[in-house]
Write an enzyme that holds these catalytic residues in place. Structure first.
Site, short mmCIF file in Angstrom:
data_model
loop_
_atom_site.label_atom_id
_atom_site.label_comp_id
_atom_site.label_asym_id
_atom_site.label_seq_id
_atom_site.Cartn_x
_atom_site.Cartn_y
_atom_site.Cartn_z
CE LYS A 40 -11.68 7.53 -3.77
NZ LYS A 40 -10.61 7.53 -3.21
CD GLU A 74 -2.48 1.33 0.05
OE1 GLU A 74 -3.22 2.60 0.06
OE2 GLU A 74 -2.73 0.62 -0.82
C1 AGP Z 1 -6.10 3.84 -4.54
O1 AGP Z 1 -5.70 4.82 -4.02
C2 AGP Z 1 -6.83 3.88 -5.92
N1 AGP Z 1 -7.79 4.90 -6.08
C3 AGP Z 1 -7.29 2.47 -6.31
O2 AGP Z 1 -6.21 1.62 -6.45
C4 AGP Z 1 -8.52 1.93 -6.03
O3 AGP Z 1 -8.13 1.53 -4.49
C5 AGP Z 1 -9.14 0.85 -6.71
O4 AGP Z 1 -9.63 1.24 -7.88
C6 AGP Z 1 -10.44 0.28 -6.05
O5 AGP Z 1 -11.34 1.03 -5.65
P1 AGP Z 1 -12.38 0.79 -4.72
O6 AGP Z 1 -12.06 0.72 -3.44
O7 AGP Z 1 -13.42 1.96 -4.82
O8 AGP Z 1 -13.18 -0.68 -5.32
#
Ligand code: AGP
Length: 610
Positions: free
Chosen positions: A605, A483
């Site tokens: 996002k 992470e």
């Molecule tokens: C993380 O900082 C990112 N924005 C991306 O990896 C994200 O965690 C991933 O797209 C999963 O998104 P979610 O938790 O909304 O399913």
């Protein structure tokens, strides 16, 4: 994964649409556009590559009077972010306008069909076939024409269409991409996500796949593609607009890192039962018997949620003594998974809209599996379609780089591990010990942020000069290391990787040169000794050891070039604390490199397309 906004009512739409786009910009921010109408015989359209502010600057001081409008902020999938490829897209006669979020998979065969009928496209986008198809079928009824067009379309969409021949309505359709309607007082709103609506109404309606809604100022009607009427429930948004405001913070990422103490407190409220050393999770929809039958647990996710799931898997196995596997959703959905009745599946997602996680969940459920959601966004698709679940109560997360959702997802799954553990071998005393430690975490994070911010800022300056950074951890801190690397990559664009510390010897150690920063997560837990040897190996190759460790750890102090102290907590809970300085390092490094911290390049996002 773009952001869509629409409005119909008595007010001027442009200010409402632009404000809505700004609130959805985390969904995509490479180009934007708006179209309005008011019953006279033309559309007003303005489109620009770049941010919503660039569109705003391009708008004339006085846009033509209007009372209906649609708008879009884009994350390009087909065609580069140019003015022409921005949405809305128009029919050849410029009487119909469409904004779309999703992917039209059969756009090229549809484009060929349209070309054979003399209809040429102006843009490189997949979306542009939609207004042309609607125009092809238009015979005075926009809704009917939209439905006929949708019957030819394969792929995903959340879309809004309008026509100057029917200036009193918007037609909205959903298949795979989120769409929320906002019910106002003699006005209606539509958006890809609730943050664009909350300034105007709390009354929202979530569209399901296959639903089409017609919005007029007085209200809306929903049908399916076969014109069958659908009664829709109106939900109430349960959060405040302040929660999506920056407040005193410079960036949402920093704000959300600092919100972790409160989001963890919210996640614990009413769920921790210290008197019984147990946890209460009301939304699981599992009867007591079902808990005993759980033979295996499988966590499904992407990105940061995947790392939170990985960290939780160590806790679930240790506390509940149930085998727990973690699956990358995009791999699982196409692997024809073997689903068995004794496995309980979790779909872990902040947004609840991630296409791969949603599809993997649907595949498991199609095969008869039970899938629970660990979700942040209330009313999101995964939350609505799962068999039950846990809301992580992080509050809205706006920054593209997810931070508070990680610790809140880990908390939700930790409470689940305690609950199922207490139904097996976990003693009340052990449960109480864990809950006590969990209840100390919020204050420990607060202290950590107070004490370490300045040091982390200084450290990040040197990290910002590094061509490569390595993150290493063991046990639950291996996913925390992953992470840390993901956060630094996302916001600073520095090449970096996370590994299980012992895995380093099997290859990555070759990457270590003079002063290569190697960030170790090394709390004083049962793996401490082992981590020290890995530090020795890095030192021996001239690497720069940066250690996240507990106060007074002289053994680490002897080896490390830089020390970041985190408070002592329960051995199983150390990732809750070790991830926070990693989030801060990513934030400050990006700041040093003058990156757009909240809207990093190429990202969005929630990833609602494949
Ligand atoms: C993380 O900082 C990112 N924005 C991306 O990896 C994200 O965690 C991933 O797209 C999963 O998104 P979610 O938790 O909304 O399913």
């Amino acid at each position: 994964m773009c952001g869509i906004v629409g409005y119909i009512g008595a007010r001027r739409p442009v200010p409402i649409l632009i404000e809505g786009l700004k609130r959805l910009e985390y969904r995509g921010y490479d180009s934007a556009g708006v179209a309005t109408m008011n019953g006279n015989d033309s559309l007003f359209v303005c489109k620009r590559s770049g941010r919503v502010r660039d569109l705003e600057h391009a708008l004339p001081a006085n846009t033509p009077p209007a009372n209906v409008g649609i708008a879009h902020t884009r994350w390009a999938t087909h065609g580069p972010p140019t003015d022409t490829n921005s949405h809305p897209h128009l029919s050849t006669d410029e009487r119909i306008a469409v904004v779309h979020n999703g992917i039209i998979e059969n756009h090229s065969s549809l484009r060929t069909m349209l070309m054979s009928e003399g209809v040429t496209s102006r843009s490189d986008t997949d979306t542009e076939v939609v207004p042309h198809l609607i125009a092809r079928f238009y015979d005075g009824d926009l809704q009917a024409a939209v439905k006929q067009a949708l019957r030819l379309i394969q792929g995903t969409y959340g879309m809004v269409a309008m026509s100057i021949d029917e200036p009193d309505r918007l037609v909205v359709a959903r298949n795979g991409s989120p769409i929320v309607l906002g019910v106002g007082d003699n006005e209606m709103f539509v958006a890809s996500d609730a943050p664009a609506l909350i300034a105007h109404t709390r009354q929202v309606v979530y569209l399901e796949d296959g639903e089409v809604a017609v919005l007029e100022a007085q209200g809306f009607q929903t049908t399916d593609l076969a014109d069958r009427a659908i009664n829709k429930e109106v939900d109430e948004l349960d959060w405040e607009i302040e929660q999506i405001a920056l407040g005193d913070f410079e960036h949402f990422m920093l704000k959300e890192i600092h919100e972790q103490p409160r989001s963890i407190q919210r996640g614990l409220r009413g769920r921790a039962l210290p008197e019984f050393g147990d946890a209460k999770l009301g939304g699981l929809n599992l009867d007591r018997r079902a808990f005993f039958d759980i033979g295996r647990i499988c966590l499904i996710a992407c990105g940061t949620s995947l790392h939170a799931a990985m960290a939780a898997s160590y806790l679930i196995e240790e506390l509940a003594r149930v085998p727990c596997s973690v699956e990358i959703a995009s791999e699982l959905r196409y692997r024809n998974p073997i689903v068995d009745a004794n496995t309980l599946y979790f779909a872990v997602s902040q947004s609840g809209e991630t296409a791969d996680t949603l599809a993997a969940m649907r595949e498991i459920r199609r095969k008869g599996g039970i899938v629970l959601g660990v979700i942040n966004v209330v009313g999101s698709t995964i939350a609505r379609e799962s068999d039950g679940g846990i809301y992580i109560r992080s509050g809205p997360e706006i920054a593209v780089a997810s931070t508070k959702a990680f610790t809140s997802q880990l908390l939700a799954l930790t409470l689940f591990a305690i609950k199922i553990g207490r139904m097996r071998d976990l003693s009340a005393e052990a449960g109480r010990g864990l809950l006590r430690a969990l209840q100390e975490i919020p204050e420990q994070i607060e202290l950590l942020l107070e004490d370490q911010s300045e040091q982390l800022k200084a450290l990040s300056e040197s990290i910002s000069e590094a061509p490569y950074v390595l993150f290493l951890g063991r046990g639950g801190n291996f996913p925390a290391a992953l992470e840390g690397a993901l956060k630094l990559k996302e916001v600073s664009y520095i090449q970096c990787e996370g590994f299980a510390a012992a895995e380093m010897k099997h290859g990555p150690i070759a990457l270590i040169g003079e002063r290569t920063p190697v960030i170790f997560i090394s709390p004083k837990d049962h793996l401490h000794e082992k981590t020290l040897s890995s530090m020795e190996e890095v030192k021996a190759r001239g690497g720069r050891v940066i250690a996240i460790c507990n106060p007074g750890d002289d053994l680490v102090r002897e080896l490390a070039d830089d020390i970041i102290e985190v408070p002592v907590t329960h051995n199983m809970l150390t990732p809750f604390l070790s991830v926070v300085p990693l989030q801060m390092i990513a934030y400050y490094t990006a700041l040093h490199l003058d990156r757009d911290v909240d809207k990093p390049r190429n990202l969005a996002k929630s990833v609602t397309v494949e």
